[in-house]
Write a protein that holds these residues in place. Structure first.
Motif, PDB file in Angstrom:
ATOM      1  N   THR A  29       9.423   2.783  -8.026  1.00  0.00           N
ATOM      2  CA  THR A  29      10.804   2.856  -8.492  1.00  0.00           C
ATOM      3  C   THR A  29      11.696   3.299  -7.341  1.00  0.00           C
ATOM      4  N   ASN A  30      12.981   3.026  -7.478  1.00  0.00           N
ATOM      5  CA  ASN A  30      13.935   3.505  -6.461  1.00  0.00           C
ATOM      6  C   ASN A  30      14.961   4.458  -7.069  1.00  0.00           C
ATOM      7  N   VAL A  31      14.708   4.890  -8.304  1.00  0.00           N
ATOM      8  CA  VAL A  31      15.597   5.853  -8.964  1.00  0.00           C
ATOM      9  C   VAL A  31      14.797   7.092  -9.350  1.00  0.00           C
ATOM     10  N   PRO A  32      15.427   8.266  -9.330  1.00  0.00           N
ATOM     11  CA  PRO A  32      14.719   9.485  -9.735  1.00  0.00           C
ATOM     12  C   PRO A  32      14.217   9.387 -11.182  1.00  0.00           C
ATOM     13  N   VAL A  33      13.050   9.986 -11.427  1.00  0.00           N
ATOM     14  CA  VAL A  33      12.434  10.006 -12.748  1.00  0.00           C
ATOM     15  C   VAL A  33      12.221  11.464 -13.150  1.00  0.00           C
TER      16      VAL A  33
ATOM     17  N   LEU B 130       6.383   6.257  -8.577  1.00  0.00           N
ATOM     18  CA  LEU B 130       6.419   6.641  -7.170  1.00  0.00           C
ATOM     19  C   LEU B 130       7.731   6.171  -6.556  1.00  0.00           C
ATOM     20  N   ARG B 131       8.407   7.097  -5.891  1.00  0.00           N
ATOM     21  CA  ARG B 131       9.670   6.787  -5.209  1.00  0.00           C
ATOM     22  C   ARG B 131       9.529   7.249  -3.768  1.00  0.00           C
ATOM     23  N   PHE B 132       9.390   6.297  -2.876  1.00  0.00           N
ATOM     24  CA  PHE B 132       9.126   6.601  -1.470  1.00  0.00           C
ATOM     25  C   PHE B 132      10.402   6.807  -0.680  1.00  0.00           C
ATOM     26  N   GLU B 133      10.317   7.677   0.319  1.00  0.00           N
ATOM     27  CA  GLU B 133      11.404   7.869   1.282  1.00  0.00           C
ATOM     28  C   GLU B 133      11.069   7.096   2.554  1.00  0.00           C
ATOM     29  N   ASP B 134      12.101   6.817   3.325  1.00  0.00           N
ATOM     30  CA  ASP B 134      11.889   6.185   4.625  1.00  0.00           C
ATOM     31  C   ASP B 134      10.957   7.059   5.450  1.00  0.00           C
ATOM     32  N   GLY B 135      10.084   6.420   6.184  1.00  0.00           N
ATOM     33  CA  GLY B 135       9.183   7.151   7.065  1.00  0.00           C
ATOM     34  C   GLY B 135       7.876   7.568   6.420  1.00  0.00           C
ATOM     35  N   SER B 136       7.616   7.119   5.208  1.00  0.00           N
ATOM     36  CA  SER B 136       6.327   7.436   4.587  1.00  0.00           C
ATOM     37  C   SER B 136       5.213   6.826   5.431  1.00  0.00           C
TER      38      SER B 136
END
Length: 105
Positions: A10-14, A40-46
Motif C-alpha cells: 500500500t502507499n497510504v498509512p494503515v 506494507l508501506r515502503f519508504e525510499d531507500g528500503s
C-alpha cells in the motif's frame, strides 16, 4: 504447509502499522486482519528487493528455509532474524513471491 498471511503493498498509512527502521517499511500485524493481510508501506531507500516492495506475497510456515530455497526460481532476500525464534526469507516460485517462515527453538 500453513499459510500465515498475505502481504499487501500500500502507499497510504494503515491503522495499527509499526515501523521497521532497518527495512524502511511500515507494516501491520496480520493477526489483526480478518483475512490475515499484512499491509506494507515502503519508504525510499528500503534495502529489500524491488519486487518485495511492489508485489504481494504469501507467507508460509516451513520446517526448513534452507530446504525450501533449494526449490525456488529466484532468491529475493537473505535470511532475516525477526526475533523470538522466527526467521524469514523471500523467494520467487513460478512468478509469485513467497515468504518462507521458520520457527526455531
Amino acid at each position: 504447509m500453513e499459510i500465515l498471511h498475505v502481504g499487501v503493498i500500500t502507499n497510504v498509512p494503515v491503522d495499527g502499522e509499526a515501523y521497521n527502521d532497518g527495512l524502511k517499511v511500515h507494516l501491520t500485524d496480520p493477526e489483526n486482519h480478518p483475512f490475515k493481510y499484512e499491509f506494507l508501506r515502503f519508504e525510499d531507500g528500503s534495502p529489500l528487493h524491488k519486487r518485495i516492495q511492489t508485489e504481494p506475497h504469501i507467507a508460509i510456515k516451513v520446517d526448513s528455509i534452507e530446504e525450501e530455497v533449494s526449490k525456488v526460481t529466484e532468491i529475493l532476500s537473505e535470511e532475516m532474524d525477526c526475533g523470538g525464534g522466527m526467521f524469514i526469507r523471500f523467494a520467487d516460485i513460478d512468478g509469485f513471491i513467497f515468504e518462507f517462515t521458520e520457527f526455531r527453538n
